[in-house]
Design a protein around this motif. Structure first.
Motif: not given
Length: 320
Positions: A305-306, A309-310, A312
């Motif tokens: 999940l991280k 979300l991280n 770009r």
């Protein structure tokens, strides 16, 4: 031929009336909003979990394959009952036709039965991973996982077909009011004017068998897992082994506990109000809790999940 006869016998009859949980509530609008929010959280949580498992290659393992199947089941599980319940409350309607009731009952029982066996398959997966780690890739190959998943879905559908076809062939000459928010087998059976004691005994034996097989697998698996963990000298190794099993055991206790109450306790222990409360717990709350249990307590899922979300977006100017 039996299906045609069943439809002919029931097509002229009036619809069932779902009394539901809102009629028992002092604040039905507030309750409706809460259930809607929980429904959205369950959908979002399970869909996100499925997406993470399929998008991250590190999660392409048998354990996460079964978790994704469980999440898919929970999405279908909560969608069988909650949308109609909310729409009926908003539209001021509480009727359900006999064919719709039969379809809802079939899907619900099929999904519940399949989940029983999936939890057993997941326990077996943990047993192989902890007790036979060197043979794990062979014993839990992709082909074996597909066969186990197919078997779970098949056994659940057999249970759904048997219970639904028998339940809906009984004559319903009493009140058409189902004191529930969906067509659950025990609630519908109460409307029958014929003697259902033999069928209730057979249903009880069927449910015992449906529970006994996966419970035996789960109990045996965790017995050998505990023996193996006891032999591990490293405290860190013991914690890691316990961590891989704790989430699964939490789900097993939540799901099986409610199922035992609904289908195995005598009628003297049941009231319409208690039945609805228990059904709300394992039909609405459990699908919302499962993704939290399997994600918040799992470093691999949180790591995936991280990563998402991280991420770009690529700067288009740099590409040029």
């Amino acid at each position: 031929m039996e299906y045609i006869t069943w439809m002919t016998n029931h097509s002229g009859k009036s619809d069932f009336i779902l009394v539901g949980i809102f009629s028992q509530s002092v604040h039905p609008i507030l309750l409706c909003m809460v259930i809607f929010i929980v429904f959205l959280l369950a959908l979002i949580g399970n869909i996100v979990l499925i997406f993470l498992i399929h998008s991250d290659t590190h999660l392409h393992t048998p354990m996460y394959f079964f978790i994704s199947q469980l999440s898919l089941m929970d999405v279908m599980y909560i969608s069988v009952t909650v949308p109609k319940m909310l729409i009926d409350q908003i539209m001021g309607m509480n009727k359900i036709s006999v064919p719709e009731c039969a379809m809802q009952m079939f899907l619900y029982v099929t999904l519940a039965g399949s989940e029983f066996f999936f939890l057993g398959a997941m326990a077996y997966d943990r047993y192989v991973a902890i007790c036979h780690p060197l043979r794990y890739s062979v014993l839990m190959s992709h082909r074996v996982c597909l066969l186990l998943a197919s078997g779970c879905w098949f056994l659940g559908s057999v249970d759904g077909f048997m219970l639904t076809s028998i339940t809906m062939t009984f004559p319903f000459c009493r009140s058409r009011e189902i004191h529930h928010f969906f067509c659950e087998v025990p609630a519908v059976m109460k409307l029958s004017c014929s003697d259902t004691s033999l069928y209730e005994t057979l249903m009880y034996l069927c449910c015992v068998l449906m529970l006994l097989i996966p419970v035996t697998i789960i109990s045996s698996s965790y017995f050998f897992i505990l023996l193996t963990i006891h032999r591990i000298n490293s405290v860190e190794g013991q914690k890691k082994a316990f961590a891989t099993c704790s989430s699964h055991m939490t789900v097993v206790i939540l799901f099986y506990g409610a199922a035992v109450y609904t289908y195995m306790l005598p009628n003297s222990y049941h009231t319409p109000e208690n039945d609805m409360v228990v059904s709300v717990f394992y039909t609405i709350l459990t699908p919302a809790l499962n993704p939290l249990i399997y994600s918040l307590r799992n470093k691999d899922v949180m790591g995936a999940l991280k990563k998402i979300l991280n991420m770009r977006p690529v700067n288009q100017e740099n590409i040029k």
